[in-house]
Design a protein around this motif. Structure first.
Motif, mmCIF file in Angstrom:
data_model
loop_
_atom_site.group_PDB
_atom_site.id
_atom_site.type_symbol
_atom_site.label_atom_id
_atom_site.label_comp_id
_atom_site.label_asym_id
_atom_site.label_seq_id
_atom_site.Cartn_x
_atom_site.Cartn_y
_atom_site.Cartn_z
ATOM 1 N N ASP A 17 -8.780 3.588 -7.343
ATOM 2 C CA ASP A 17 -9.244 2.371 -6.681
ATOM 3 C C ASP A 17 -9.050 2.365 -5.242
ATOM 4 O O ASP A 17 -9.131 1.348 -4.570
ATOM 5 N N ASN A 18 -8.913 3.531 -4.757
ATOM 6 C CA ASN A 18 -8.573 3.625 -3.200
ATOM 7 C C ASN A 18 -9.698 3.239 -2.188
ATOM 8 O O ASN A 18 -10.811 3.968 -2.485
ATOM 9 N N VAL A 19 -9.696 2.065 -1.670
ATOM 10 C CA VAL A 19 -11.205 1.922 -1.030
ATOM 11 C C VAL A 19 -11.515 2.745 -0.044
ATOM 12 O O VAL A 19 -12.582 2.934 0.140
ATOM 13 N N PRO A 20 -10.550 3.170 0.966
ATOM 14 C CA PRO A 20 -11.077 4.061 1.973
ATOM 15 C C PRO A 20 -11.606 5.260 1.422
ATOM 16 O O PRO A 20 -12.778 5.829 1.819
ATOM 17 N N ALA A 21 -10.852 5.921 0.391
ATOM 18 C CA ALA A 21 -11.584 7.127 -0.230
ATOM 19 C C ALA A 21 -12.816 6.680 -0.891
ATOM 20 O O ALA A 21 -13.670 7.760 -0.860
ATOM 21 N N LYS A 71 -16.167 -4.323 -6.613
ATOM 22 C CA LYS A 71 -15.397 -4.701 -7.701
ATOM 23 C C LYS A 71 -13.905 -4.497 -7.252
ATOM 24 O O LYS A 71 -13.150 -5.637 -7.741
ATOM 25 N N VAL A 72 -13.521 -3.610 -6.863
ATOM 26 C CA VAL A 72 -12.006 -3.400 -6.398
ATOM 27 C C VAL A 72 -11.574 -4.424 -5.190
ATOM 28 O O VAL A 72 -10.312 -5.046 -5.270
ATOM 29 N N TYR A 73 -12.512 -4.580 -4.176
ATOM 30 C CA TYR A 73 -11.967 -5.332 -3.113
ATOM 31 C C TYR A 73 -13.084 -6.323 -2.902
ATOM 32 O O TYR A 73 -13.947 -6.218 -1.955
#
Length: 1107
Positions: A160-164, A190-192
């Motif tokens: 769930d790493n947004v930048p990745a 969904k994550v952020y």
């Protein structure tokens, strides 16, 4: 107002730093940070604030000082902040490398970014932010696969790493995997959920690429809801509105583009679209300003390519091809492949084509064709380029492909037709007709040039075949009619129609002034005085000239000359009209007027090659050899030796100079022939398919006596000329016939002359008839020679040389006939008639042309000698005629007697044949009668045999064997019965003998028939009949149970003659027994009673006594 507080070392005080009032010199801040040993997170905050304010140098200075070795050593225990500073520097240099246009500086920035990321990895190789930075760097460098690997390392540890996730979404988007990219963007939401609006911008771009335009529009709208001044979303929505190609959508799209420009005047994409809009409105100054601004603010290759393209297109439309070419080239350099942005290649090709750089233009248009292989415009342009490069076959291939791709493109068919005119006139005609039909269907007017070309093609198709009475004649005549109709349609209404239709006739011309009528223009001045409109638009001059040429070819020279003069009346500098009038005067043998008209043409242009060539030809015909040579040389110099016609004319001059009828100098003749050969060879070196030069070379070889070589050349030229309707070369046929004549092959020469007469001159050329007569003369075909000369005299009655030749032929025929040892009376009568005609011909020549004998090349004394010689022959012929008639009378009587004898012999032969026929018929009738009698006799005996054998079949052999053991009384009684039985069996034997005799007679008849028919079937039938007769003889024995199974094997076949003699002898004996039975014979039979059964078997079954 945001501020940061730097704690003072060894004190509770803090230094307050207002972020919006940061000093321009970062050294002050750096001194404070170092002196107070401020935490590294404060270094990052201050550096980021400098970056936001656009103070990139201060930003870089703080971060580089924060990553220095001294700081690393002092803050060795602080890992995260040190990594964050290094990653920020790596991201900064990655950005610089991405926007840099110069390759060298770009590589330097990427190297620095790589160094900072590697340094951060040495602090903590598992830090996700470092791997995300590395992925961004690799993505900026275009290494998509390695970037994906870096992002996956992060996602494997934290899915769930947004930048990745955002980085991997960019990777999938660059891989053209828009569905996978879309799923990653959704996962980020969904994550952020409170992510920046730019994330939804990525969703909209994926939806747009997937063709989900409505959802893409909703995504862009959501971006604008979250960020109303998001320029990228505005530009994206504007592009979608512009792509609707509707007035409303275009208006909305331009409004959004304008809004985006107002929000951020440096958005390169918005600037490019605005420049494109103003280009179509013709505001080139605005276009140039917008594109220059876009180029200044953008470092993205495709975006800059669009900017250069807009700028190049603006200069292109203004006619500044040099600048346009430079900017098109710059646009091409900004794209990696043509399929990314193909329009600058097309524009660059157009500019290069305009500047004459055909090879470079060809390369660019071929790249366009690779991207769009079915683009008809590109195919047509490539066709034109190949025409300029001289590759007509490839040009035709591309033009045909363009017509197949778009069968409704009239221009493609027009281009193809014009391209095929020189190589395939029939296909060119069909293409132009198709183009004309398409233009009519589209409601467009057919250009005059197209109608003119159609008329010319119809004219050339039917020009050379009119006159042949065949299906080709009607087709060619129809083509000529079509040519007239097409020319009339192209010309439209005008004064020329009155002359063409014969409604306007020129005033009569006196005989004294008839030579000047071709130069008279008073007719048109008179029409203008009467108020008639005598006008000729410039775009109809060529068509009117072609119409006049058509009329001239149809031998309507009067109307054609009027049209030529009409052209000269309105356009006095039209040289071709002068030359055609000169050609008409030349055809009428008015050389002087023809020369004057050519001189009038040369007043317009003294160095006109066509006029000089025609003047030289006229001077040559006028026997002005010196002037002709000078004129032809001037014509060759006017074209700098590039015009093969002038070189060919000089070659002809040298040939005619060599074969002049004046005193011949062998050395000078050889020199002229060699020069002519050299000139002909020069023309062939320039144009190997020049048939006239090849014909001239063949003539030179024939003059030198190389007949085999010249014959091969003439044959090849003849075949090439016969395969083209545009080339009519009767000369090569005549030359080939001359070669056959020189080789003594008179039959082929006669055939060639006759074919040439029929094919080209419709049997109406007196000169070729003279050649034919000469060939007949050499072949000693005197009557054919005389008939040919009479035909020539009929065509040219004023040619006294033909009459003289006819008299010589009749004289020669008569002399040779009288010299023959055996000649018939008919031959002598014909000789007398021919000599009389010859005398009359020579006397007529002597009387009617006495004053002009020397003009025609005759000698009066020579004619008188011919007259005297013919009279002498005539007297001798009359004596021979008398003797021949006497001899003929004797021969006639002798032949009559022989004929009577032959008739008598024929009558005797027929009588003998009739007698033989009657005799043979009687013999056949007798034979048939005898056969019928034998058949009747056979039928009677057959009936008797049937009645006699009916009782004997009742007894079987067992009863007879039992009765042999009885008393003698019964035996005598049975013996009497056996005698009766023998009598019956004898009658049966007689019937069999008669039947055998009839069969033998029948076999003899069939053998005779077989000999007459020379066949074998009859013999086979007779064998079958014999076999049937034998079987019939055995049937009664089998019925009585007395047939012996070994009989057929033991008994030899009996000949037909033996059977016949035995049958006749037995029948005679039977007849004697029937008439007078002897007691002794009966007793003898009784005495032989014990062996009677065996004897019976011997007679009936042909079994030997030994058995």
């Amino acid at each position: 107002m945001a501020s940061v507080y730097i704690p003072v070392q060894n004190s509770e005080e803090e230094v307050r730093v207002a972020l919006d009032q940061l000093p321009k010199d970062a050294s002050d801040i750096l001194d404070i940070l170092k002196a107070e040993q401020a935490p590294l997170d404060l270094w990052l905050i201050i550096a980021r604030e400098y970056f936001k304010q656009g103070k990139l140098e201060q930003f870089r200075q703080i971060l580089e000082e924060g990553s220095s070795p001294e700081i690393d050593e002092y803050y060795a225990d602080v890992r995260y902040e040190r990594i964050a500073i290094l990653n920020a520097l790596g991201a900064y240099y990655s950005y610089l490398g991405k926007i840099e246009t110069k390759q060298r500086e770009k590589e330097e920035h990427f190297i620095l970014a790589t160094q900072y990321y590697n340094k951060a990895s040495r602090i903590d190789m598992h830090e996700p932010s470092t791997w995300v930075g590395k992925g961004q760097l690799l993505l900026a460098k275009g290494e998509v696969e390695q970037a994906s690997a870096a992002f996956k390392i992060v996602l494997d540890g934290d899915r769930d790493n947004v930048p990745a996730l955002l980085g991997q979404a960019c990777v999938e988007f660059n891989r053209v995997r828009y569905s996978d990219s879309l799923e990653l963007y959704k996962r980020v939401l969904k994550v952020y959920p409170n992510c920046p609006a730019a994330v939804r911008l990525g969703i909209g771009l994926c939806r747009y690429k997937l063709g989900q335009f409505e959802k893409a529009r909703q995504a862009f709208q959501r971006v604008l809801q979250l960020d109303p001044e998001n320029v990228e979303a505005l530009v994206a929505q504007a592009i979608m509105d512009l792509n609707t190609h509707e007035a409303t959508g275009i208006r909305k799209g331009m409004e959004k583009m304008q809004k985006a420009f107002e929000i951020y005047p440096y958005c390169a994409m918005a600037l490019n679209y605005l420049a494109n809009h103003f280009f179509f409105t013709g505001q080139h100054f605005v276009v140039e300003q917008l594109t220059e601004t876009a180029l200044a603010v953008s470092n993205h290759g495709p975006t800059k390519s669009h900017s250069y393209y807009n700028l190049a297109r603006s200069y292109h439309s203004k006619g500044d091809y040099e600048k346009a070419g430079l900017y098109y080239m710059a646009s091409v350099k900004e794209v990696n492949k043509p399929n990314e942005f193909v329009f600058p290649y097309y524009g660059l090709g157009q500019v290069q084509l305009k500047l004459g750089d055909f090879k470079s233009a060809l390369a660019n248009f071929e790249k366009v064709l690779e991207v769009n292989p079915d683009n008809s415009e590109t195919l047509k342009v490539l066709g034109h380029i190949y025409v300029q490069l001289g590759q007509t076959e490839k040009a035709q291939e591309f033009m045909r492909k363009a017509t197949k791709i778009d069968p409704r493109d009239a221009q493609a068919f027009l281009d193809l037709g014009e391209l095929l005119i020189s190589s395939d006139p029939v296909a060119a005609l069909e293409s132009l007709k198709t183009a004309r039909t398409l233009l009519k269907k589209g409601g467009q007017e057919t250009p005059i040039e197209v109608l003119n070309n159609l008329g010319v093609l119809h004219f050339e198709r039917g020009e050379f075949e009119v006159g042949a009475v065949s299906q080709e004649y009607f087709g060619s005549l129809y083509a000529v009619v079509l040519a007239q109709q097409t020319f009339r349609e192209a010309l439209g209404d005008g004064i020329w129609l009155a002359f063409i239709d014969g409604k306007e006739n020129p005033p009569p011309v006196d005989a004294s002034a008839s030579n000047l009528q071709y130069k008279d223009l008073h007719l048109f001045q008179h029409l203008e005085k009467e108020g008639r409109v005598v006008d000729l638009p410039w775009n109809k001059v060529t068509t009117l000239f072609n119409m006049a040429r058509l009329l001239e070819q149809l031998h309507n020279t009067e109307t054609a000359s009027i049209l030529y003069r009409l052209i000269l009346f309105k356009y006095p500098d039209y040289i071709d009209a002068y030359l055609r009038l000169a050609a008409i005067a030349k055809a009428r043998n008015n050389l002087q007027l023809s020369i004057e008209l050519v001189n009038d043409a040369m007043k317009v242009n003294q160095k006109c090659p066509k006029a000089l060539s025609m003047l030289g030809d006229l001077e040559l015909k006028n026997d002005d050899w010196v002037k002709a040579k000078e004129t032809l040389r001037a014509a060759s110099e006017a074209t700098e030796g590039k015009d093969s016609y002038d070189t060919l004319s000089l070659g002809n001059w040298n040939y005619f100079a060599a074969v002049r009828n004046e005193k011949r100098n062998p050395k000078l003749e050889a020199t002229h022939l060699e020069k002519a050969k050299e000139l002909y060879t020069k023309v062939l070196a320039q144009h190997s398919a020049n048939l006239y030069a090849a014909n001239g070379a063949g003539v030179v070889f024939a003059e030198k006596g190389h007949f085999d070589v010249s014959k091969d050349i003439f044959t090849q030229v003849q075949e090439a000329a016969s395969g083209s309707i545009f080339v009519q070369m009767p000369d090569v046929w005549i030359n080939l016939a001359h070669v056959y004549f020189a080789q003594g092959n008179f039959a082929l020469a006669v055939k060639m002359y006759q074919n040439c007469l029929r094919k080209f001159f419709y049997n109406t050329d007196s000169q070729i008839l003279l050649y034919l007569a000469r060939t007949n003369y050499e072949a000693e075909q005197w009557q054919d020679c005389k008939k040919t000369l009479l035909r020539a005299i009929h065509l040219a009655p004023s040619n006294y040389a033909l009459r003289f030749d006819a008299g010589v032929v009749m004289q020669k025929f008569s002399a040779l006939t009288l010299q023959k040892e055996k000649r018939t009376a008919d031959e002598v009568r014909l000789t007398v008639s021919e000599l009389g005609n010859a005398v009359r011909v020579f006397k007529q020549l002597s009387a009617s042309a006495a004053s002009n004998l020397h003009f025609y090349g005759f000698d009066e004394k020579k004619i008188d000698t011919h007259v005297e010689y013919c009279k002498h022959l005539l007297e001798a012929a009359r004596v021979h005629l008398k003797n021949a008639e006497h001899e003929e009378q004797k021969n006639r009587h002798k032949q009559e007697a022989l004929r009577q004898m032959a008739l008598a012999e024929e009558a005797r032969r027929k009588a003998e044949e009739q007698r033989k026929f009657q005799l043979e018929r009687r013999v056949r009738e007798d034979e048939l009668k005898q056969v019928r009698q034998q058949e009747e006799h056979f039928e009677r005996i057959k009936e008797q045999w049937k009645s006699s054998t009916s009782g004997s079949k009742r007894r079987d052999r067992s009863e007879i064997d039992d009765e042999e053991g009885g008393n003698s009384e019964k035996r005598r009684r049975k013996g009497g019965k056996r005698r009766k039985k023998d009598k019956h069996s004898r009658s049966r034997y007689e019937a069999e003998d008669v039947e055998a005799e009839m069969m033998d007679d029948q076999e003899e008849l069939e053998d005779e028939n077989a000999k007459m028919n020379y066949g074998e079937p009859a013999a086979q039938i007779n064998d079958q009949d014999d076999y049937a007769a034998e079987e019939n003889a055995r049937d009664p024995l089998a019925a009585a149970g007395l047939e012996d199974s070994g009989a057929e094997d033991e008994v030899a076949p009996e000949s037909a003659a033996n059977r016949r003699s035995r049958a006749w002898s037995e029948s005679d004996d039977d007849e004697q027994l029937d008439r007078q039975p002897e007691p002794g014979e009966i007793r003898e039979n009784y005495a032989d009673m014990p062996g009677s059964d065996r004897v019976k078997l011997d007679e009936e079954g042909a079994i030997n006594d030994d058995d």
